[in-house]
Structure formats: structure tokens, C-alpha cells
Enzyme design. Structure first.
Site, PDB file in Angstrom:
ATOM      1  N   CYS A 130       5.981   0.040   7.143  1.00 36.72           N
ATOM      2  CA  CYS A 130       5.583   1.200   6.332  1.00 36.72           C
ATOM      3  C   CYS A 130       6.731   1.559   5.391  1.00 36.72           C
ATOM      4  O   CYS A 130       7.885   1.555   5.806  1.00 36.72           O
ATOM      5  CB  CYS A 130       5.262   2.377   7.253  1.00 36.72           C
ATOM      6  SG  CYS A 130       4.769   3.872   6.377  1.00 36.72           S
ATOM      7  N   LEU A 131       6.411   1.866   4.145  1.00 36.28           N
ATOM      8  CA  LEU A 131       7.457   2.224   3.176  1.00 36.28           C
ATOM      9  C   LEU A 131       8.187   3.506   3.574  1.00 36.28           C
ATOM     10  O   LEU A 131       9.311   3.732   3.144  1.00 36.28           O
ATOM     11  CB  LEU A 131       6.860   2.385   1.769  1.00 36.28           C
ATOM     12  CG  LEU A 131       6.342   1.090   1.117  1.00 36.28           C
ATOM     13  CD1 LEU A 131       5.742   1.396  -0.247  1.00 36.28           C
ATOM     14  CD2 LEU A 131       7.448   0.049   0.992  1.00 36.28           C
ATOM     15  N   HIS A 150      -4.359   1.725   7.772  1.00 36.97           N
ATOM     16  CA  HIS A 150      -2.987   2.258   7.810  1.00 36.97           C
ATOM     17  C   HIS A 150      -2.825   3.384   6.772  1.00 36.97           C
ATOM     18  O   HIS A 150      -2.307   4.458   7.084  1.00 36.97           O
ATOM     19  CB  HIS A 150      -2.009   1.101   7.536  1.00 36.97           C
ATOM     20  CG  HIS A 150      -0.567   1.505   7.419  1.00 36.97           C
ATOM     21  ND1 HIS A 150       0.410   1.052   8.275  1.00 36.97           N
ATOM     22  CD2 HIS A 150       0.063   2.304   6.515  1.00 36.97           C
ATOM     23  CE1 HIS A 150       1.580   1.573   7.917  1.00 36.97           C
ATOM     24  NE2 HIS A 150       1.402   2.336   6.843  1.00 36.97           N
ATOM     25  N   GLU A 151      -3.301   3.127   5.540  1.00 38.78           N
ATOM     26  CA  GLU A 151      -3.143   4.122   4.471  1.00 38.78           C
ATOM     27  C   GLU A 151      -4.048   5.330   4.692  1.00 38.78           C
ATOM     28  O   GLU A 151      -3.668   6.461   4.401  1.00 38.78           O
ATOM     29  CB  GLU A 151      -3.419   3.500   3.094  1.00 38.78           C
ATOM     30  CG  GLU A 151      -2.560   2.288   2.739  1.00 38.78           C
ATOM     31  CD  GLU A 151      -1.062   2.514   2.874  1.00 38.78           C
ATOM     32  OE1 GLU A 151      -0.611   3.672   2.749  1.00 38.78           O
ATOM     33  OE2 GLU A 151      -0.333   1.536   3.116  1.00 38.78           O
ATOM     34  N   GLN A 190       2.915  10.139   1.008  1.00 38.15           N
ATOM     35  CA  GLN A 190       4.232   9.503   1.080  1.00 38.15           C
ATOM     36  C   GLN A 190       5.113   9.857  -0.119  1.00 38.15           C
ATOM     37  O   GLN A 190       6.328   9.678  -0.072  1.00 38.15           O
ATOM     38  CB  GLN A 190       4.097   7.976   1.166  1.00 38.15           C
ATOM     39  CG  GLN A 190       3.464   7.512   2.472  1.00 38.15           C
ATOM     40  CD  GLN A 190       3.345   5.997   2.513  1.00 38.15           C
ATOM     41  OE1 GLN A 190       2.393   5.424   2.014  1.00 38.15           O
ATOM     42  NE2 GLN A 190       4.349   5.345   3.098  1.00 38.15           N
ATOM     43  N   GLY A 250       0.830  -1.196   0.000  1.00 37.05           N
ATOM     44  CA  GLY A 250       0.000   0.000   0.000  1.00 37.05           C
ATOM     45  C   GLY A 250       0.863   1.244   0.000  1.00 37.05           C
ATOM     46  O   GLY A 250       1.984   1.227   0.522  1.00 37.05           O
ATOM     47  N   HIS A 308      -2.386   7.786   6.848  1.00 34.75           N
ATOM     48  CA  HIS A 308      -1.425   8.640   6.130  1.00 34.75           C
ATOM     49  C   HIS A 308      -2.113   9.900   5.592  1.00 34.75           C
ATOM     50  O   HIS A 308      -1.520  10.974   5.575  1.00 34.75           O
ATOM     51  CB  HIS A 308      -0.803   7.887   4.943  1.00 34.75           C
ATOM     52  CG  HIS A 308       0.360   7.014   5.305  1.00 34.75           C
ATOM     53  ND1 HIS A 308       1.520   7.510   5.859  1.00 34.75           N
ATOM     54  CD2 HIS A 308       0.563   5.681   5.161  1.00 34.75           C
ATOM     55  CE1 HIS A 308       2.376   6.510   6.048  1.00 34.75           C
ATOM     56  NE2 HIS A 308       1.822   5.385   5.638  1.00 34.75           N
TER      57      HIS A 308
HETATM   58 NI    NI Z   1       2.685   3.468   5.631  1.00 37.74          NI
END
Ligand code: NI
Length: 189
Positions: free
Chosen positions: A102-103, A145-146, A51, A46, A149
Site C-alpha cells: 500500500c502506498l 483494496h482501494e 490517501q 492504485g 480505503h
Molecule cells: Ni492502499
């Protein structure tokens, strides 16, 4: 399609709230495609627009990338791909704990407890309003989670201040190492 740079926490742009998209035009579809390519390139399931430094309510997701079980057709890359534009949680109840990463926080994994059952309403890449339901799965976790963000919130905000501070220190070190590599300096561990 083009790769976009993924911001690493701590970064003030990750704390900024995203804005509604409304009408899906060519520019938004380009953002969707770039985000998908960036997500796959980073081996993520995701990715939210903040991000990559874009403060719009757009999420790319593919939680179906696991290797196929025996006797099952392997999933092709991109088969499970979808986008959530202007998502709204219509239902959120129960509890489910999952080890998240998380990226924007590479190589850090911690348990987070979120709602177990969700119904999310969203606009897809073609501009149609849709719904998805998920219960105690990677999908239910990833959607929340997304969506965090988009509110300027990261999974570390669900952890204790002590854990968050330790991760912050490791990320600052990682960022200065990457900076040094970019400048072509030798990296002393
Ligand atoms: Ni994340």
C-alpha cells in the site's frame, strides 16, 4: 496536474469514511488527474482519495504497468489508467489470496485473502456509469483494496493484531525519520 501528498499510516485521516461524489464536475476531474499523477510518481497501481486527505469516493487505478512479454507491444504509461467514482460491488464471491502492499504503508507486503470474483459498478471520469468484472487477478484484488480505503480500512486491518502492531511501529519510526529530514536534522538510523 499536481502532485498531492500521500498520507502514511497510522494517520486518523486514513480511518475516516469517504462520501459519495454524485455529479462529476471540473473539481472532481482535477482530483482524478492529480491522483493519477501522484500514483504514477509513487509507482503505485492504485490510489484512493482518502490517501491524499480527500474524503470522497474516488479511486485511480492502472494495474497494467508490467513490462511487456516477448512479442508484445509495450504498454504506454497511462494506457491502462481508469477511475472508479462511487464504486459498488454488485457481485463478490470465491476466494483469492495475494501479497499486497500500500502506498500509505511503504515497503510492507503481506498476504491478504479477499473475494476472487467481483463485478464492480462505478462512475467514470466522464460521468458515465460502467461495470468491470475480474476474477483472481491484480484487478480484482486492487478494486477491493482501494474500496476498503473509502471505508477507512487498510490491508493491515486484515492481518493479525501482532503483525499489525509490528508494522505500526516501523511506520512510526519511518514517519519520525521523515519528520527529522524535513526539519533538516541529521538522521541517526
Ligand atoms: Ni492502499
Amino acid at each position: 496536474m499536481a502532485l498531492r501528498e500521500i498520507l502514511i499510516w497510522p494517520d486518523p485521516r486514513l480511518k475516516q469514511k469517504a462520501k459519495p461524489v454524485g455529479e462529476v464536475d471540473a473539481k472532481i476531474r482535477k482530483l482524478c488527474d492529480d491522483m493519477a499523477e501522484t500514483m504514477y510518481d509513487a509507482n503505485g497501481v492504485g490510489l484512493a482519495a482518502p490517501q491524499v486527505g480527500v474524503h470522497l469516493n474516488v479511486i485511480a487505478m492502472d494495474v497494467d504497468q508490467r513490462p511487456a512479454a516477448e512479442g508484445e507491444e509495450p504498454k504506454k504509461k497511462g494506457e491502462g489508467l481508469f477511475w472508479l467514482i462511487d464504486p459498488v460491488l454488485k457481485v463478490a464471491d470465491g476466494e483469492f489470496t495475494y501479497t499486497e502492499g500500500c502506498l500509505s504503508i511503504p515497503d510492507e507486503y503481506e498476504e491478504v485473502t479477499r473475494f476472487g470474483h467481483i463485478v464492480v459498478e462505478y462512475t467514470d471520469r466522464d460521468g458515465r456509469r460502467k461495470q468491470k468484472e475480474a476474477t483472481n487477478t491484480l484487478l480484482s484484488v486492487c478494486v477491493q483494496h482501494e474500496m476498503d480505503h473509502l471505508q477507512g480500512k487498510l490491508f493491515v486491518d486484515h492481518l493479525s493484531a501482532l503483525k499489525r502492531e509490528l508494522i505500526r511501529r516501523r511506520m512510526k519510526k519511518l514517519k519520525s525519520q521523515r519528520e527529522a529530514e524535513r526539519r533538516g536534522e541529521a538522521t541517526a538510523l
